[in-house]
Motif scaffolding. Structure first.
Motif, PDB file in Angstrom:
ATOM      1  N   SER A  42       0.835  -1.202   0.000  1.00  0.00           N
ATOM      2  CA  SER A  42       0.000   0.000   0.000  1.00  0.00           C
ATOM      3  C   SER A  42       0.867   1.247   0.000  1.00  0.00           C
ATOM      4  O   SER A  42       0.545   2.218  -0.683  1.00  0.00           O
ATOM      5  CB  SER A  42      -0.964   0.000   1.188  1.00  0.00           C
ATOM      6  N   ALA A  43       2.013   1.236   0.687  1.00  0.00           N
ATOM      7  CA  ALA A  43       2.935   2.381   0.623  1.00  0.00           C
ATOM      8  C   ALA A  43       3.441   2.534  -0.801  1.00  0.00           C
ATOM      9  O   ALA A  43       3.473   3.628  -1.367  1.00  0.00           O
ATOM     10  CB  ALA A  43       4.111   2.164   1.583  1.00  0.00           C
ATOM     11  N   PHE A  44       3.772   1.372  -1.387  1.00  0.00           N
ATOM     12  CA  PHE A  44       4.258   1.341  -2.758  1.00  0.00           C
ATOM     13  C   PHE A  44       3.183   1.888  -3.699  1.00  0.00           C
ATOM     14  O   PHE A  44       3.422   2.777  -4.515  1.00  0.00           O
ATOM     15  CB  PHE A  44       4.586  -0.134  -3.083  1.00  0.00           C
ATOM     16  N   LEU A  45       1.944   1.435  -3.483  1.00  0.00           N
ATOM     17  CA  LEU A  45       0.833   1.885  -4.324  1.00  0.00           C
ATOM     18  C   LEU A  45       0.577   3.365  -4.107  1.00  0.00           C
ATOM     19  O   LEU A  45       0.388   4.116  -5.050  1.00  0.00           O
ATOM     20  CB  LEU A  45      -0.440   1.093  -3.983  1.00  0.00           C
ATOM     21  N   ARG A  46       0.603   3.746  -2.822  1.00  0.00           N
ATOM     22  CA  ARG A  46       0.315   5.144  -2.506  1.00  0.00           C
ATOM     23  C   ARG A  46       1.283   6.044  -3.246  1.00  0.00           C
ATOM     24  O   ARG A  46       0.912   7.044  -3.819  1.00  0.00           O
ATOM     25  CB  ARG A  46       0.440   5.355  -0.988  1.00  0.00           C
ATOM     26  N   LYS A  47       2.565   5.650  -3.280  1.00  0.00           N
ATOM     27  CA  LYS A  47       3.577   6.455  -3.960  1.00  0.00           C
ATOM     28  C   LYS A  47       3.196   6.616  -5.427  1.00  0.00           C
ATOM     29  O   LYS A  47       3.188   7.730  -5.955  1.00  0.00           O
ATOM     30  CB  LYS A  47       4.942   5.762  -3.839  1.00  0.00           C
ATOM     31  N   TRP A  48       2.822   5.506  -6.058  1.00  0.00           N
ATOM     32  CA  TRP A  48       2.531   5.598  -7.498  1.00  0.00           C
ATOM     33  C   TRP A  48       1.195   6.253  -7.775  1.00  0.00           C
ATOM     34  O   TRP A  48       1.036   6.936  -8.773  1.00  0.00           O
ATOM     35  CB  TRP A  48       2.679   4.227  -8.154  1.00  0.00           C
ATOM     36  N   TRP A  49       0.259   6.065  -6.855  1.00  0.00           N
ATOM     37  CA  TRP A  49      -0.992   6.830  -7.018  1.00  0.00           C
ATOM     38  C   TRP A  49      -0.719   8.317  -6.939  1.00  0.00           C
ATOM     39  O   TRP A  49      -1.298   9.111  -7.663  1.00  0.00           O
ATOM     40  CB  TRP A  49      -2.020   6.444  -5.949  1.00  0.00           C
ATOM     41  N   PHE A  50       0.230   8.677  -6.048  1.00  0.00           N
ATOM     42  CA  PHE A  50       0.613  10.080  -5.922  1.00  0.00           C
ATOM     43  C   PHE A  50       1.194  10.579  -7.249  1.00  0.00           C
ATOM     44  O   PHE A  50       0.843  11.657  -7.732  1.00  0.00           O
ATOM     45  CB  PHE A  50       1.633  10.228  -4.782  1.00  0.00           C
ATOM     46  N   LEU A  74       2.315   7.276 -17.667  1.00  0.00           N
ATOM     47  CA  LEU A  74       2.585   5.944 -18.216  1.00  0.00           C
ATOM     48  C   LEU A  74       3.418   5.123 -17.248  1.00  0.00           C
ATOM     49  O   LEU A  74       3.095   3.974 -16.946  1.00  0.00           O
ATOM     50  CB  LEU A  74       3.322   6.066 -19.553  1.00  0.00           C
ATOM     51  N   VAL A  75       4.493   5.759 -16.757  1.00  0.00           N
ATOM     52  CA  VAL A  75       5.378   5.049 -15.837  1.00  0.00           C
ATOM     53  C   VAL A  75       4.596   4.611 -14.602  1.00  0.00           C
ATOM     54  O   VAL A  75       4.667   3.460 -14.165  1.00  0.00           O
ATOM     55  CB  VAL A  75       6.577   5.941 -15.448  1.00  0.00           C
ATOM     56  N   VAL A 124       0.407  -1.319 -12.377  1.00  0.00           N
ATOM     57  CA  VAL A 124      -0.046  -2.600 -12.928  1.00  0.00           C
ATOM     58  C   VAL A 124       0.900  -3.701 -12.509  1.00  0.00           C
ATOM     59  O   VAL A 124       0.500  -4.752 -12.022  1.00  0.00           O
ATOM     60  CB  VAL A 124      -0.145  -2.520 -14.461  1.00  0.00           C
ATOM     61  N   ARG A 125       2.211  -3.400 -12.641  1.00  0.00           N
ATOM     62  CA  ARG A 125       3.187  -4.411 -12.262  1.00  0.00           C
ATOM     63  C   ARG A 125       3.109  -4.706 -10.774  1.00  0.00           C
ATOM     64  O   ARG A 125       3.138  -5.834 -10.331  1.00  0.00           O
ATOM     65  CB  ARG A 125       4.591  -3.937 -12.622  1.00  0.00           C
ATOM     66  N   GLY A 126       2.966  -3.607  -9.995  1.00  0.00           N
ATOM     67  CA  GLY A 126       2.849  -3.764  -8.547  1.00  0.00           C
ATOM     68  C   GLY A 126       1.628  -4.614  -8.193  1.00  0.00           C
ATOM     69  O   GLY A 126       1.688  -5.529  -7.365  1.00  0.00           O
ATOM     70  N   ALA A 127       0.537  -4.327  -8.818  1.00  0.00           N
ATOM     71  CA  ALA A 127      -0.700  -5.076  -8.554  1.00  0.00           C
ATOM     72  C   ALA A 127      -0.504  -6.539  -8.921  1.00  0.00           C
ATOM     73  O   ALA A 127      -0.900  -7.441  -8.180  1.00  0.00           O
ATOM     74  CB  ALA A 127      -1.847  -4.472  -9.360  1.00  0.00           C
ATOM     75  N   ASN A 128       0.181  -6.775 -10.039  1.00  0.00           N
ATOM     76  CA  ASN A 128       0.462  -8.155 -10.460  1.00  0.00           C
ATOM     77  C   ASN A 128       1.313  -8.871  -9.435  1.00  0.00           C
ATOM     78  O   ASN A 128       1.015 -10.003  -9.039  1.00  0.00           O
ATOM     79  CB  ASN A 128       1.197  -8.170 -11.807  1.00  0.00           C
ATOM     80  N   ARG A 129       2.388  -8.128  -8.983  1.00  0.00           N
ATOM     81  CA  ARG A 129       3.292  -8.754  -8.031  1.00  0.00           C
ATOM     82  C   ARG A 129       2.534  -9.066  -6.733  1.00  0.00           C
ATOM     83  O   ARG A 129       2.656 -10.112  -6.145  1.00  0.00           O
ATOM     84  CB  ARG A 129       4.482  -7.839  -7.737  1.00  0.00           C
TER      85      ARG A 129
END
Ligand SMILES: *[C@@H]1O[C@H](CO)[C@@H](O)[C@H](O)[C@H]1NC(C)=O
Ligand SMILES: *[C@@H]1O[C@H](CO)[C@@H](O)[C@H](O)[C@H]1NC(C)=O
Ligand SMILES: *[C@@H]1O[C@H](CO)[C@@H](O)[C@H](O)[C@H]1NC(C)=O
Ligand SMILES: *[C@@H]1O[C@H](CO)[C@@H](O)[C@H](O)[C@H]1NC(C)=O
Ligand SMILES: *[C@@H]1O[C@H](CO)[C@@H](O)[C@H](O)[C@H]1NC(C)=O
Ligand SMILES: *[C@@H]1O[C@H](CO)[C@@H](O)[C@H](O)[C@H]1NC(C)=O
Ligand SMILES: *[C@@H]1O[C@H](CO)[C@@H](O)[C@H](O)[C@H]1NC(C)=O
Length: 515
Positions: free
Chosen positions: A13-21, A474-475, A481-486
């Motif tokens: 979620s921290a990882f996701l939060r960063k990319w959502w940001f 894009l990045v 997407v990759r994070g969600a997959n992992r």
């Protein structure tokens, strides 16, 4: 097992939060790009409007007050070579176009006063210096031209009592006044003593008095004008920038029957309201023109220092007769009959002299006026058209050629023997071309900056913003997407049950301590 899962969830979620940001930021950047696309040019326009507005101390105002330009007036005079045959034998008049006689001008606005309400008043100074090297003759050249004061007086007497005309004839006899005068070019332009004007000054009642005893086509023009112009500075309302508010304190002329014709809200020819389009009609007011002259888009041009501009020129029907252009009816308060097509009657501005203005070589008039004389070549728009080139974004005149011909509308008056054989004719006297060939580099430099940089900056800035936003987006999406997959592959190991179990447990567990 639980701890590892929790850590994993936290991480993800921290990882996701960063990319959502990052997604949010990139959407923000793209949104900003859209704002730039939509509003950038309006911001630039606001800046331009602010920059051009006349106010004390600014550079454009200094240029306006004392233009660093070299305006010139080129004068051409129709020398009459068969005056005697014309008068005595009824021959067609033969004229020889002499010139150009070139005067270099320096312009400066004097007595500049800014007013609270967004206007500024001043007196225009123009100093003329004869430039022999650019001229095709000298100021001392002797020319033969119609005697304008005399022919004005005789033409005006046409409807007076007969005894007045006879009296006029004997006065002219005594004073040896002839229908043609032999004067130097310098005298014709800057003034020579005229016996009739001198007499008029002594005998005519005060209120009808002509103000001068000398006659010259540009008499009293060398120096500071006594006329006070009040123009809009553009502060408050940029659409009126440079337009005349008052002329000698008067908001309009009093010569004509309708406000439309009396209106003086035109430019003096140097600055125009900015943001002109090809649909714009611009107006120039000049006291001697006796009206404001409309100019419409003609074509795109490239100025002297590669500055693109729009060429504005009077519409074809500007001086058309009332039949062809009913709009012109209000310029003919005494008519009909009114001036023929191609001529503008300035009698009311010239002490009732029968002066008609036209374009040089009778451009836009019926050819029969030109061929009534010998020696005038057919008009050529390139040489005889009136135009002003304007930088459309800033409204600055880049170059201009104000081309006007002065004609005398002579009426035959049988009772006055000196002019009895002078037929009804529109007799050209001279034409001139006043204007600018170009602007100095210091002015065009700024103009180029103001007009070419914003579109480039606009394109570059919006391009960069869109590219950056899109790249980041894009990045971020890819990472998400990759994070969600992992994540799902990590969580897939304990199975779907695990996820369900997790959720089912987590919710009450999270709630329990609160109770
Ligand atoms: C103008 O015409 C007159 C003849 O009418 C002539 O004597 C005079 O030299 C001409 N002027 C010039 C400058 O050619
Ligand atoms: C006057 O006109 C006639 C013909 O109309 C011509 O023959 C004669 O030469 C002219 N005279 C002068 C002085 O031009
Ligand atoms: C602005 O003020 C000047 C001086 O007070 C005045 O002459 C002018 O008519 C005014 N113009 C307008 C549009 O109010
Ligand atoms: C105009 O006036 C200036 C001085 O104010 C003088 O030097 C110049 O010769 C004048 N020009 C003409 C054409 O008279
Ligand atoms: C200019 O005039 C044309 C035709 O009258 C019109 O279609 C066009 O929209 C106008 N453009 C602007 C900028 O007003
Ligand atoms: C020019 O205008 C004056 C005054 O309005 C008038 O008397 C005269 O007849 C006009 N001339 C022509 C040629 O229309
Ligand atoms: C020019 O004037 C003549 C006579 O005055 C007339 O016959 C002719 O039709 C006019 N030409 C144009 C183009 O109006």
């Amino acid at each position: 097992m639980k701890g590892r899962e929790k850590l994993c969830a936290k991480l993800s979620s921290a990882f996701l939060r960063k990319w959502w940001f990052v997604v949010a930021v990139s959407v923000g950047i793209i949104f900003f790009g859209v704002i730039v696309v939509i509003f950038f040019m309006s911001w630039v326009n606001l800046v331009i409007n602010h920059e051009v507005t006349l106010r004390e101390g600014s550079k454009p105002t200094e240029w306006w007050a004392k233009p660093p330009v070299v305006p010139m007036i080129r004068v051409y005079i129709y020398n009459v070579t068969n005056a005697d045959e014309f008068l005595n034998n009824g021959s067609k008049p033969i004229v020889d176009e002499l010139g150009p006689y070139v005067y270099v001008e320096t312009w400066e606005k004097k007595n500049i006063q800014f007013h609270e309400n967004g206007t500024v008043s001043f007196n225009q100074e123009k100093i003329y210096h004869f430039d022999e090297s650019l001229s095709a003759g000298s100021e001392d050249d002797v020319v033969v031209v119609p005697n304008i004061p005399m022919l004005s007086a005789t033409s005006q007497s046409k409807h007076a009592a007969r005894f007045l005309r006879l009296a006029m004839a004997s006065i002219m006899d005594i004073l040896k006044i002839k229908p043609f005068v032999e004067v130097s070019v310098g005298q014709l332009l800057w003034g020579y003593e005229d016996p009739l004007l001198k007499l008029a000054k002594d005998v005519v009642p005060k209120e009808q008095k002509l103000p001068y005893e000398e006659f010259g086509l540009m008499y009293n023009k060398n120096g500071t004008s006594k006329d006070t112009l009040t123009i809009f500075t553009g502060s408050g309302d940029i659409t009126k920038y440079g337009l005349i508010d008052k002329f000698n304190g008067m908001p309009k002329l009093a010569h004509y029957t309708e406000d439309r014709c009396n209106d003086i809200m035109g430019s003096d020819g140097s600055i125009f309201p900015p943001h002109l389009t090809k649909n714009s009609t611009i107006y120039v007011f000049d006291k001697d023109m006796c009206r404001k002259l409309p100019l419409v888009f003609d074509k795109e041009v490239t100025g002297s220092n590669d500055i693109p501009g729009y060429r504005f020129t009077p519409p074809i029907d500007v001086f058309a007769s009332v039949d062809e252009n009913p709009e012109n009816l209000c310029f003919c308060p005494a008519g009909p009959p009114c001036a023929p097509s191609g001529f503008f009657n300035v009698s009311l501005c010239q002490y009732d002299s029968p002066i008609l203005l036209s374009f040089p070589h009778f451009y836009l008039a019926n050819d029969s006026y030109r061929t009534a004389l010998e020696g005038i070549s057919p008009p050529d728009p390139e040489k005889h058209k009136f135009f002003i080139d304007v930088q459309p974004v800033m409204g600055t005149a880049l170059s201009a050629k104000a081309r006007v011909q002065i004609n005398l509308a002579v009426s035959q008056v049988i009772d006055i023997k000196q002019v009895a054989t002078f037929p009804d004719i529109i007799f050209p006297v001279m034409w001139f071309e006043e204007g600018l060939d170009g602007l100095p580099e210091e002015m065009t430099g700024l103009m180029r900056l103001a007009t070419s940089v914003p579109p480039v900056a606009h394109a570059a800035l919006s391009g960069v913003l869109f590219a950056l936003g899109a790249l980041m987006l894009l990045v971020a999406i890819w990472r998400l997407v990759r994070g969600a997959n992992r994540l799902s592959s990590l969580q897939l190991a304990p199975g779907h049950m695990g996820q369900h179990g997790n959720k089912g447990k987590d919710v009450p567990m999270a709630n329990v301590p609160k109770y």
